[in-house]
Enzyme design. Structure first.
Site, PDB file in Angstrom:
ATOM      1  N   GLY A  66     -35.805   6.666 -10.389  1.00 22.74           N
ATOM      2  CA  GLY A  66     -35.412   7.484  -9.252  1.00 22.74           C
ATOM      3  C   GLY A  66     -36.393   8.628  -9.080  1.00 22.74           C
ATOM      4  O   GLY A  66     -37.540   8.552  -9.531  1.00 22.74           O
TER       5      GLY A  66
ATOM      6  N   CYS B 238     -41.934   3.536  -4.635  1.00 25.65           N
ATOM      7  CA  CYS B 238     -42.626   4.536  -5.457  1.00 25.65           C
ATOM      8  C   CYS B 238     -44.114   4.240  -5.509  1.00 25.65           C
ATOM      9  O   CYS B 238     -44.924   5.127  -5.735  1.00 25.65           O
ATOM     10  CB  CYS B 238     -42.051   4.533  -6.869  1.00 25.65           C
ATOM     11  SG  CYS B 238     -42.034   2.896  -7.611  1.00 25.65           S
TER      12      CYS B 238
ATOM     13  N   GLU C 172     -43.693  13.023  -1.425  1.00 26.32           N
ATOM     14  CA  GLU C 172     -43.569  11.564  -1.355  1.00 26.32           C
ATOM     15  C   GLU C 172     -42.908  11.243  -0.008  1.00 26.32           C
ATOM     16  O   GLU C 172     -41.751  11.595   0.211  1.00 26.32           O
ATOM     17  CB  GLU C 172     -42.691  11.113  -2.522  1.00 26.32           C
ATOM     18  CG  GLU C 172     -42.677   9.646  -2.735  1.00 26.32           C
ATOM     19  CD  GLU C 172     -41.820   9.244  -3.946  1.00 26.32           C
ATOM     20  OE1 GLU C 172     -40.944  10.027  -4.366  1.00 26.32           O
ATOM     21  OE2 GLU C 172     -42.015   8.137  -4.450  1.00 26.32           O
TER      22      GLU C 172
ATOM     23  N   GLU D 266     -38.795   6.199 -14.868  1.00 23.64           N
ATOM     24  CA  GLU D 266     -39.657   5.648 -13.812  1.00 23.64           C
ATOM     25  C   GLU D 266     -39.406   6.509 -12.579  1.00 23.64           C
ATOM     26  O   GLU D 266     -38.398   6.344 -11.898  1.00 23.64           O
ATOM     27  CB  GLU D 266     -39.294   4.180 -13.534  1.00 23.64           C
ATOM     28  CG  GLU D 266     -39.544   3.243 -14.696  1.00 23.64           C
ATOM     29  CD  GLU D 266     -41.020   3.003 -14.958  1.00 23.64           C
ATOM     30  OE1 GLU D 266     -41.860   3.332 -14.097  1.00 23.64           O
ATOM     31  OE2 GLU D 266     -41.344   2.511 -16.049  1.00 23.64           O
TER      32      GLU D 266
ATOM     33  N   LYS E 144     -25.204   2.555 -13.636  1.00 23.06           N
ATOM     34  CA  LYS E 144     -24.755   3.190 -12.397  1.00 23.06           C
ATOM     35  C   LYS E 144     -25.756   2.863 -11.296  1.00 23.06           C
ATOM     36  O   LYS E 144     -26.871   3.385 -11.278  1.00 23.06           O
ATOM     37  CB  LYS E 144     -24.675   4.715 -12.560  1.00 23.06           C
ATOM     38  CG  LYS E 144     -23.934   5.349 -11.386  1.00 23.06           C
ATOM     39  CD  LYS E 144     -24.382   6.741 -11.065  1.00 23.06           C
ATOM     40  CE  LYS E 144     -25.633   6.791 -10.271  1.00 23.06           C
ATOM     41  NZ  LYS E 144     -25.568   6.193  -8.919  1.00 23.06           N
TER      42      LYS E 144
HETATM   43  P1  NAP Z   1     -32.632   9.687  -6.651  1.00 30.23           P
HETATM   44  O1  NAP Z   1     -32.031  10.547  -5.624  1.00 30.23           O
HETATM   45  O2  NAP Z   1     -33.276  10.315  -7.814  1.00 30.23           O
HETATM   46  O3  NAP Z   1     -31.472   8.692  -7.126  1.00 30.23           O
HETATM   47  C1  NAP Z   1     -31.701   7.692  -8.084  1.00 30.23           C
HETATM   48  C2  NAP Z   1     -30.408   7.404  -8.792  1.00 30.23           C
HETATM   49  O4  NAP Z   1     -30.020   8.565  -9.544  1.00 30.23           O
HETATM   50  C3  NAP Z   1     -29.253   7.095  -7.868  1.00 30.23           C
HETATM   51  O5  NAP Z   1     -28.451   6.104  -8.452  1.00 30.23           O
HETATM   52  C4  NAP Z   1     -28.534   8.433  -7.788  1.00 30.23           C
HETATM   53  O6  NAP Z   1     -27.201   8.357  -7.409  1.00 30.23           O
HETATM   54  C5  NAP Z   1     -28.694   8.924  -9.206  1.00 30.23           C
HETATM   55  N1  NAP Z   1     -28.514  10.364  -9.372  1.00 30.23           N
HETATM   56  C6  NAP Z   1     -28.725  11.359  -8.498  1.00 30.23           C
HETATM   57  N2  NAP Z   1     -28.434  12.551  -9.049  1.00 30.23           N
HETATM   58  C7  NAP Z   1     -28.031  12.310 -10.313  1.00 30.23           C
HETATM   59  C8  NAP Z   1     -27.615  13.138 -11.393  1.00 30.23           C
HETATM   60  N3  NAP Z   1     -27.525  14.463 -11.291  1.00 30.23           N
HETATM   61  N4  NAP Z   1     -27.283  12.548 -12.544  1.00 30.23           N
HETATM   62  C9  NAP Z   1     -27.370  11.221 -12.669  1.00 30.23           C
HETATM   63  N5  NAP Z   1     -27.743  10.382 -11.690  1.00 30.23           N
HETATM   64  C10 NAP Z   1     -28.083  10.920 -10.517  1.00 30.23           C
HETATM   65  O7  NAP Z   1     -33.734   8.714  -6.027  1.00 30.23           O
HETATM   66  P2  NAP Z   1     -33.573   7.730  -4.793  1.00 30.23           P
HETATM   67  O8  NAP Z   1     -33.689   8.514  -3.557  1.00 30.23           O
HETATM   68  O9  NAP Z   1     -32.388   6.858  -4.936  1.00 30.23           O
HETATM   69  O10 NAP Z   1     -34.840   6.807  -5.015  1.00 30.23           O
HETATM   70  C11 NAP Z   1     -36.071   7.147  -4.568  1.00 30.23           C
HETATM   71  C12 NAP Z   1     -36.922   7.732  -5.687  1.00 30.23           C
HETATM   72  O11 NAP Z   1     -37.033   6.785  -6.743  1.00 30.23           O
HETATM   73  C13 NAP Z   1     -38.337   7.982  -5.235  1.00 30.23           C
HETATM   74  O12 NAP Z   1     -38.805   9.191  -5.742  1.00 30.23           O
HETATM   75  C14 NAP Z   1     -39.107   6.807  -5.821  1.00 30.23           C
HETATM   76  O13 NAP Z   1     -40.476   7.058  -6.003  1.00 30.23           O
HETATM   77  C15 NAP Z   1     -38.383   6.612  -7.101  1.00 30.23           C
HETATM   78  N6  NAP Z   1     -38.604   5.250  -7.618  1.00 30.23           N
HETATM   79  C16 NAP Z   1     -39.407   5.118  -8.700  1.00 30.23           C
HETATM   80  C17 NAP Z   1     -39.682   3.851  -9.183  1.00 30.23           C
HETATM   81  C18 NAP Z   1     -40.569   3.679 -10.376  1.00 30.23           C
HETATM   82  O14 NAP Z   1     -40.563   2.594 -10.952  1.00 30.23           O
HETATM   83  N7  NAP Z   1     -41.353   4.664 -10.778  1.00 30.23           N
HETATM   84  C19 NAP Z   1     -39.126   2.728  -8.568  1.00 30.23           C
HETATM   85  C20 NAP Z   1     -38.306   2.915  -7.467  1.00 30.23           C
HETATM   86  C21 NAP Z   1     -38.045   4.191  -7.003  1.00 30.23           C
HETATM   87  P3  NAP Z   1     -26.720   9.141  -6.068  1.00 30.23           P
HETATM   88  O15 NAP Z   1     -27.511   8.565  -4.955  1.00 30.23           O
HETATM   89  O16 NAP Z   1     -25.265   8.900  -6.000  1.00 30.23           O
HETATM   90  O17 NAP Z   1     -27.037  10.591  -6.223  1.00 30.23           O
END
Ligand code: NAP
Length: 500
Positions: A242, A298, A395, A264, A188
């Site tokens: 995420g 991140c 963050e 991650e 997804k």
């Molecule tokens: P996010 O809101 O957590 O979303 C990540 C993914 O999860 C999206 O595809 C999102 O889809 C999905 N998602 C949201 N709620 C969900 C649920 N209840 N069940 C299943 N899937 C769900 O994060 P983001 O804003 O896209 O990304 C930024 C975050 O990612 C930051 O905190 C960043 O630090 C972190 N990140 C970490 C790494 C690493 O390697 N550690 C790398 C890149 C990013 P929807 O948008 O449709 O909700």
């Protein structure tokens, strides 16, 4: 043997990228016909409409992955390896095109997008090489009675969830080791950036990935679709990139099904500049650690702790470098800073900056959103940031660098570790002993020493504390997709050996 890639992208821009759901044998519309729009964050223009998958589609996708698992697990490692290698060649041959697609849907400047394509492709190449090096172990029990043969097997169908900030690399960092290990997948992608994932899926198909191995559901209802997979009892693993908040929700769901989990998650990276640091190197390191992906990474440096003897010089030089950066549409020549992903992201950054300013911080550059269409925010350096500012515990995910002076290293380490996150830390010093000592004391999974960049496919990427579980990339990346199986085989003369 690798196929000769066609260097010509299929169509200019996003035209020609599949916009459906990839389920089992092929592409199709959502079962209820729903679609959603993908917007360009630089212009607000609608780039495409893609199928909006729902629960029935989620079930079909997982069924496709489950059906393909047994035969896929039995394929020869070299066969899987060569699919990945062909995909690497095709991605690199289409680097310019994929970069443009990413810039259009995500906003990062074209040069950075090209860098991400090369980084993402390298996971395909790295794991094409790892696919043929999966090994086990053979030993004898302590009493000499039994042989222990340890083999590795694919964990089975995996749930992969990716964010929008590195849409290609976060995909290949999961898909490539899963393919190498012999796992099937339901993926997804983030709804802001599905086109990059769909383009990658088409390339993997072209590279020979069999039907059902990779299934993709774009959706605006992530919670329902993913919960369906998590509670199915058929998915064996979740690999999520995420936010920490969503990671916790998924870990709770994984607990109910006792699923293998790789997480991650978010970061709050400290960036420490010691008194003996080379200031030029530290400023350049700060620009890369802060400004890659407009700060939407991140790994972004979130808190800059600088020794008080050089804090003013560092802040002023950093502000001057940041003020020079060219903000604009990432497709335009010379642009170094694109828009943030959406209006909500920009409002969040402004709220954090306003909070810091209201507590006494000074903006050395930036600090107000850029007018006009698109979600632009200028590179910002804040001096004299109060330690209790929201910026320090959140963050930022934007181009804002708060600088906080410190008096001694113990204080810097204590402040750096005073967070629930532990993904990455950066430190700048010319003393090798200090570098080792501080890196050992930082509570993080990765440390950049005199560099603002740590990501590399050959390195184990990941964090500790609430930044995650497991590692992606490097020699250990494939382990996340493999199980151990041990065979106990009595030795013919084991009883005799045991009695001696
Ligand atoms: P996010 O809101 O957590 O979303 C990540 C993914 O999860 C999206 O595809 C999102 O889809 C999905 N998602 C949201 N709620 C969900 C649920 N209840 N069940 C299943 N899937 C769900 O994060 P983001 O804003 O896209 O990304 C930024 C975050 O990612 C930051 O905190 C960043 O630090 C972190 N990140 C970490 C790494 C690493 O390697 N550690 C790398 C890149 C990013 P929807 O948008 O449709 O909700």
């Amino acid at each position: 043997m690798t196929a000769t890639p066609n260097p010509t992208p299929p169509q200019p821009g996003v035209t020609g990228i599949p916009t459906g759901l990839l389920i089992g044998a092929g592409w199709r519309d959502a079962s209820d016909g729903k679609v959603f729009e993908v917007e360009c964050p630089a212009t607000g223009e609608v780039l495409a409409t893609v199928a909006d998958g729902g629960p029935a589609d989620a079930d079909d996708a997982l069924a496709g992955a489950v059906a393909a698992q047994a035969s896929w697990a039995r394929t020869a490692p070299r066969y899987r390896s060569e699919i990945l290698r062909r995909a690497y060649d095709l991605v690199m041959a289409r680097q310019d095109w994929l970069a443009e697609v990413m810039t259009l849907e995500m906003g990062k400047p074209l040069a950075e997008a090209k860098g991400e394509v090369a980084y993402a492709a390298e996971f395909l190449r790295w794991f094409s090489e790892e696919a043929v090096r999966i090994s086990g172990d053979h030993t004898t029990t302590g009493d000499g009675g039994n042989r222990i043969i340890v083999t590795r097997e694919p964990v089975g169908p995996c749930v992969l969830i990716t964010p929008w900030n590195f849409p290609l690399a976060m995909g290949t960092r999961k898909i490539a080791p899963a393919v190498a290990a012999g796992c099937t997948m339901v993926l997804k992608p983030a709804p802001q950036t599905p086109l990059t994932s769909l383009a990658l899926a088409a390339i993997l198909q072209e590279s020979g990935l069999p039907e059902g191995v990779l299934n993709i559901i774009n959706t605006t209802d992530a919670a329902t679709v993913v919960q369906r997979w998590m509670s199915s009892g058929k998915a064996r693993k979740i690999s999520f990139t995420g936010s920490t908040a969503v990671g916790k929700v998924l870990l709770r769901q994984a607990a109910d099904a006792v699923m293998r989990s790789s997480m991650e998650l978010g970061g709050n990276a400290p960036f420490i500049v010691c008194a003996d640091a080379d200031v030029d190197t530290a400023v350049e390191g700060a620009v890369s650690a802060k400004m890659r992906n407009m700060g939407e990474a991140c790994t972004a440096a979130n808190r800059m702790y600088v020794h008080r003897d050089i804090a003013r010089e560092f802040s002023e030089r950093l502000a001057a470098r940041m003020a020079e950066l060219n903000v604009g549409n990432g497709l335009d020549e010379g642009v170094q800073v694109g828009p943030l992903i959406d209006a909500a992201a920009r409002s969040k950054v402004q709220r954090l900056v306003d909070d810091a300013l209201s507590r006494g911080a000074t903006a050395l550059t930036g600090g107000r959103p850029v007018d006009g269409p698109g979600y632009f925010y200028p590179p910002t350096v804040l001096a004299d940031v109060a330690p209790d500012s929201d910026l320090m515990t959140t963050e930022v995910f934007g181009p804002v660098a708060p600088v906080i002076p410190f008096v001694d290293e113990d204080e810097a380490v204590a402040r750096a570790n005073d967070t629930d996150w532990g993904l990455v830390g950066y430190l700048f010093t010319q003393d090798i002993d200090r570098a080792f000592d501080l890196s050992e004391r930082l509570e993080v999974g990765m440390v950049g020493v005199n560099t603002g960049v740590v990501s590399n496919p050959a390195a184990p990427f990941g964090g500790i504390k609430q930044s995650g579980l497991g590692r992606e990339g490097g020699k250990v990346g494939i382990d996340e997709f493999l199980e151990y199986k041990y065979l106990s085989i009595p030795r013919r003369r084991g009883r005799e050996a045991a009695s001696r």
